[in-house]
Design a protein around this motif. Sequence first.
Motif, PDB file in Angstrom:
ATOM      1  N   LYS A  86       0.830  -1.133   0.136  1.00  0.00           N
ATOM      2  CA  LYS A  86      -0.134   0.037   0.009  1.00  0.00           C
ATOM      3  C   LYS A  86       0.637   1.216   0.030  1.00  0.00           C
ATOM      4  CE  LYS A  86      -3.562  -2.160   2.876  1.00  0.00           C
ATOM      5  NZ  LYS A  86      -4.267  -2.123   4.244  1.00  0.00           N
ATOM      6  N   HIS A  87       2.119   1.187   0.315  1.00  0.00           N
ATOM      7  CA  HIS A  87       3.238   2.282   0.611  1.00  0.00           C
ATOM      8  C   HIS A  87       4.026   2.280  -0.582  1.00  0.00           C
ATOM      9  CE1 HIS A  87       1.207   3.032   4.358  1.00  0.00           C
ATOM     10  NE2 HIS A  87       1.032   1.917   4.480  1.00  0.00           N
ATOM     11  N   ARG A  88       3.964   1.472  -1.487  1.00  0.00           N
ATOM     12  CA  ARG A  88       5.206   1.344  -2.549  1.00  0.00           C
ATOM     13  C   ARG A  88       5.262   2.470  -3.334  1.00  0.00           C
ATOM     14  NH1 ARG A  88       0.830  -1.393  -4.483  1.00  0.00           N
ATOM     15  NH2 ARG A  88       0.532  -1.261  -6.900  1.00  0.00           N
ATOM     16  N   ASP A  89       4.323   3.495  -3.286  1.00  0.00           N
ATOM     17  CA  ASP A  89       4.304   4.764  -4.058  1.00  0.00           C
ATOM     18  C   ASP A  89       5.482   5.795  -3.166  1.00  0.00           C
ATOM     19  OD1 ASP A  89       3.010   3.844  -6.200  1.00  0.00           O
ATOM     20  OD2 ASP A  89       1.266   4.629  -5.325  1.00  0.00           O
ATOM     21  N   THR A  90       5.482   5.712  -1.789  1.00  0.00           N
ATOM     22  CA  THR A  90       6.270   6.456  -0.910  1.00  0.00           C
ATOM     23  C   THR A  90       7.394   5.809  -0.489  1.00  0.00           C
ATOM     24  OG1 THR A  90       5.091   5.969   0.892  1.00  0.00           O
ATOM     25  CG2 THR A  90       4.172   7.841  -0.376  1.00  0.00           C
ATOM     26  N   VAL A  91       7.717   4.606  -0.750  1.00  0.00           N
ATOM     27  CA  VAL A  91       9.280   3.921  -0.297  1.00  0.00           C
ATOM     28  C   VAL A  91       9.015   2.890  -1.162  1.00  0.00           C
ATOM     29  CG1 VAL A  91       9.009   4.745   2.206  1.00  0.00           C
ATOM     30  CG2 VAL A  91       7.910   2.540   1.472  1.00  0.00           C
ATOM     31  N   ASP A  92      10.372   2.396  -1.390  1.00  0.00           N
ATOM     32  CA  ASP A  92      10.747   1.269  -1.990  1.00  0.00           C
ATOM     33  C   ASP A  92      10.363   0.048  -1.041  1.00  0.00           C
ATOM     34  OD1 ASP A  92      11.176   2.261  -4.389  1.00  0.00           O
ATOM     35  OD2 ASP A  92      13.506   2.412  -3.954  1.00  0.00           O
ATOM     36  N   VAL A  93       9.822  -0.934  -1.655  1.00  0.00           N
ATOM     37  CA  VAL A  93       9.441  -2.469  -0.750  1.00  0.00           C
ATOM     38  C   VAL A  93      10.507  -3.337  -1.369  1.00  0.00           C
ATOM     39  CG1 VAL A  93       7.721  -4.085  -0.002  1.00  0.00           C
ATOM     40  CG2 VAL A  93       7.317  -1.580  -0.260  1.00  0.00           C
ATOM     41  N   TYR A  94      11.292  -4.088  -0.614  1.00  0.00           N
ATOM     42  CA  TYR A  94      11.940  -5.271  -1.064  1.00  0.00           C
ATOM     43  C   TYR A  94      11.435  -6.166  -0.556  1.00  0.00           C
ATOM     44  CZ  TYR A  94      15.449  -1.651  -2.740  1.00  0.00           C
ATOM     45  OH  TYR A  94      15.794  -0.590  -3.218  1.00  0.00           O
ATOM     46  N   LEU A  95      11.044  -7.328  -1.248  1.00  0.00           N
ATOM     47  CA  LEU A  95      10.365  -8.764  -0.622  1.00  0.00           C
ATOM     48  C   LEU A  95      11.300  -9.749  -1.182  1.00  0.00           C
ATOM     49  CD1 LEU A  95       8.442 -10.453   0.331  1.00  0.00           C
ATOM     50  CD2 LEU A  95       6.824  -9.913  -1.776  1.00  0.00           C
ATOM     51  N   ILE A  96      11.971 -10.726  -0.257  1.00  0.00           N
ATOM     52  CA  ILE A  96      12.486 -11.701  -0.686  1.00  0.00           C
ATOM     53  C   ILE A  96      11.498 -12.963  -0.807  1.00  0.00           C
ATOM     54  CG2 ILE A  96      13.988 -13.668   0.182  1.00  0.00           C
ATOM     55  CD1 ILE A  96      15.794 -11.515   1.400  1.00  0.00           C
ATOM     56  N   HIS A  97      11.441 -13.229  -1.783  1.00  0.00           N
ATOM     57  CA  HIS A  97      10.741 -14.666  -2.183  1.00  0.00           C
ATOM     58  C   HIS A  97      11.183 -15.411  -2.960  1.00  0.00           C
ATOM     59  CE1 HIS A  97       6.268 -15.894  -2.904  1.00  0.00           C
ATOM     60  NE2 HIS A  97       6.950 -17.032  -2.839  1.00  0.00           N
ATOM     61  N   THR A  98      11.895 -16.529  -2.348  1.00  0.00           N
ATOM     62  CA  THR A  98      12.881 -17.504  -3.132  1.00  0.00           C
ATOM     63  C   THR A  98      12.373 -18.227  -4.302  1.00  0.00           C
ATOM     64  OG1 THR A  98      13.793 -18.089  -1.044  1.00  0.00           O
ATOM     65  CG2 THR A  98      13.977 -19.662  -2.568  1.00  0.00           C
ATOM     66  N   MET A  99      11.101 -18.726  -4.197  1.00  0.00           N
ATOM     67  CA  MET A  99      10.515 -19.344  -5.234  1.00  0.00           C
ATOM     68  C   MET A  99       9.026 -18.989  -5.438  1.00  0.00           C
ATOM     69  SD  MET A  99      12.139 -23.113  -5.355  1.00  0.00           S
ATOM     70  CE  MET A  99      11.974 -23.717  -3.787  1.00  0.00           C
ATOM     71  N   PRO A 100       8.685 -18.016  -5.840  1.00  0.00           N
ATOM     72  CA  PRO A 100       7.427 -17.481  -6.064  1.00  0.00           C
ATOM     73  C   PRO A 100       6.366 -18.268  -7.098  1.00  0.00           C
ATOM     74  CG  PRO A 100       8.955 -15.828  -7.262  1.00  0.00           C
ATOM     75  CD  PRO A 100       9.571 -16.892  -6.687  1.00  0.00           C
ATOM     76  N   SER A 101       5.357 -18.806  -6.552  1.00  0.00           N
ATOM     77  CA  SER A 101       4.380 -19.636  -7.423  1.00  0.00           C
ATOM     78  C   SER A 101       3.729 -18.855  -8.657  1.00  0.00           C
ATOM     79  CB  SER A 101       3.423 -20.200  -6.446  1.00  0.00           C
ATOM     80  OG  SER A 101       2.349 -19.030  -6.174  1.00  0.00           O
ATOM     81  N   PRO A 102       3.507 -19.529  -9.624  1.00  0.00           N
ATOM     82  CA  PRO A 102       2.904 -18.564 -10.697  1.00  0.00           C
ATOM     83  C   PRO A 102       1.654 -17.693 -10.014  1.00  0.00           C
ATOM     84  CG  PRO A 102       2.914 -21.038 -11.438  1.00  0.00           C
ATOM     85  CD  PRO A 102       3.265 -20.853  -9.893  1.00  0.00           C
ATOM     86  N   LYS A 103       0.835 -17.801  -8.928  1.00  0.00           N
ATOM     87  CA  LYS A 103      -0.093 -17.252  -8.663  1.00  0.00           C
ATOM     88  C   LYS A 103       0.695 -15.917  -7.731  1.00  0.00           C
ATOM     89  CE  LYS A 103      -3.998 -17.255  -5.221  1.00  0.00           C
ATOM     90  NZ  LYS A 103      -4.673 -18.055  -4.136  1.00  0.00           N
ATOM     91  N   ALA A 104       1.644 -16.195  -7.141  1.00  0.00           N
ATOM     92  CA  ALA A 104       2.368 -14.825  -6.431  1.00  0.00           C
ATOM     93  C   ALA A 104       2.806 -14.086  -7.467  1.00  0.00           C
ATOM     94  CB  ALA A 104       3.472 -15.769  -5.344  1.00  0.00           C
ATOM     95  N   LEU A 105       3.617 -14.737  -8.746  1.00  0.00           N
ATOM     96  CA  LEU A 105       3.973 -14.015  -9.984  1.00  0.00           C
ATOM     97  C   LEU A 105       3.004 -13.158 -10.419  1.00  0.00           C
ATOM     98  CD1 LEU A 105       6.615 -16.384 -11.248  1.00  0.00           C
ATOM     99  CD2 LEU A 105       7.231 -14.424 -10.001  1.00  0.00           C
TER     100      LEU A 105
END
Length: 147
Positions: free
Chosen positions: A68-87
């Motif tokens: 919700k805040h990615r327009d004001t700060v950068d968000v870094y998310l570690i997701h080793t193996m995202p599923s097709p749904k997550a992608l």
Amino acid sequence: MLYVVTGPPAAGKSSWITARARATDIVIDLDRIALALAGPGAPSWQHDETLLKVAHRARFAAIDEAVKHRDTVDVYLIHTMPSPKALARYQRLDAEVVAVDPGQDIVMQRVRDMRDPAMTAVATRWYRQHARRKLGRSAGRQASRTW
């Protein structure tokens, strides 16, 4: 901006983020969350099953709020193996997916040297999955932590 950082265990995902993120950015890393929730002296990477359940719930809540805040700060998310749904969700959020991969030989040696032996299977699975579909842009070979 949302950056989804993928890669096998011990690839240098955290180091990639550390080299780029500012103090005001948001970093969502399951290992860091689990360590924050664990008792004193807990290992950095080998987490108890119950702790991981709690950490995953905290991670999901953090993701939901952070995007919700990615327009004001950068968000870094570690997701080793995202599923097709997550992608697909990350694509809808206009995320930049970055694959950190110093190479399978380096990763497997790091896992042998520094991680739980079970992470060998995770790294092998990541390389199989990654070979079938390229996940975002590659960060290429880069220096990581001092192993």
